[in-house]
Write a protein that holds these residues in place. Sequence first.
Motif, short mmCIF file in Angstrom:
data_model
loop_
_atom_site.label_atom_id
_atom_site.label_comp_id
_atom_site.label_asym_id
_atom_site.label_seq_id
_atom_site.Cartn_x
_atom_site.Cartn_y
_atom_site.Cartn_z
N GLY A 51 0.83 -1.19 0.00
CA GLY A 51 0.00 0.00 0.00
C GLY A 51 0.87 1.24 0.00
N THR A 52 0.27 2.34 0.38
CA THR A 52 0.96 3.63 0.35
C THR A 52 2.25 3.57 1.15
N LEU A 53 3.33 3.93 0.51
CA LEU A 53 4.65 3.93 1.15
C LEU A 53 4.65 4.89 2.34
N ALA A 68 6.07 6.74 -7.28
CA ALA A 68 6.87 5.76 -8.03
C ALA A 68 6.55 4.34 -7.58
N THR A 69 6.40 4.15 -6.29
CA THR A 69 6.08 2.83 -5.75
C THR A 69 4.70 2.37 -6.21
N ARG A 70 3.72 3.27 -6.11
CA ARG A 70 2.36 2.94 -6.56
C ARG A 70 2.35 2.62 -8.04
N LEU A 96 -7.31 -7.14 -11.66
CA LEU A 96 -7.87 -5.81 -11.83
C LEU A 96 -8.48 -5.29 -10.52
N GLU A 97 -9.06 -6.17 -9.75
CA GLU A 97 -9.57 -5.76 -8.43
C GLU A 97 -8.41 -5.37 -7.52
N THR A 98 -7.28 -6.04 -7.68
CA THR A 98 -6.08 -5.66 -6.93
C THR A 98 -5.63 -4.27 -7.36
#
Length: 173
Positions: A51-53, A68-70, A96-98
């Motif tokens: 998830g969000t870094l 960049a990570t996302r 796609l749900e991921t």
Amino acid sequence: MLAEHGQYRLDPATVDVDFWRFASAVTARRAAATAQHRTDACEAIVTHYGGTLADGLDSEWLAAAREATRRDALDAVAALARARVADDPDYTLDLLETARAFDPHNELVYRDIMRLQHRLGRHDAISRTLTLLRTRLAELDTTPTTDTVALAQRLREHDTGIPLDGTARPAAP
């Protein structure tokens, strides 16, 4: 801790950091020499994306690293989806749900989900996906584009003949 050249860093022999596994997988994808190695690396990226870094931390320097990570995570999901859609559309829908979970306001991901739901004959799910998109975009004080709403309408009506609003069509004369 290890000290080198006047700087300290964590000792990877004693500390495990989830981001290190993610970054290693991104490096492996970039260095992959075969399609299978790229696929394996993409699967590792998706597995290790947490998830969000540094979620909860507020610092200017994190903004570019977070994006960049996302992006790396979404690119990996997209590559896996392209590779698997013909052979395993159910798995692709899960991918796609991921992607939707990684980027819950990305309207294009919702469109891809609806197209695949249509292909799999899950026509009722199209309405639910559009409703979820509306809910998520409302968090940003916006709504789905008319193109997305029209796509959902076309896909839902194509095989069911039922409009998204659930109203019955008038009988033909």
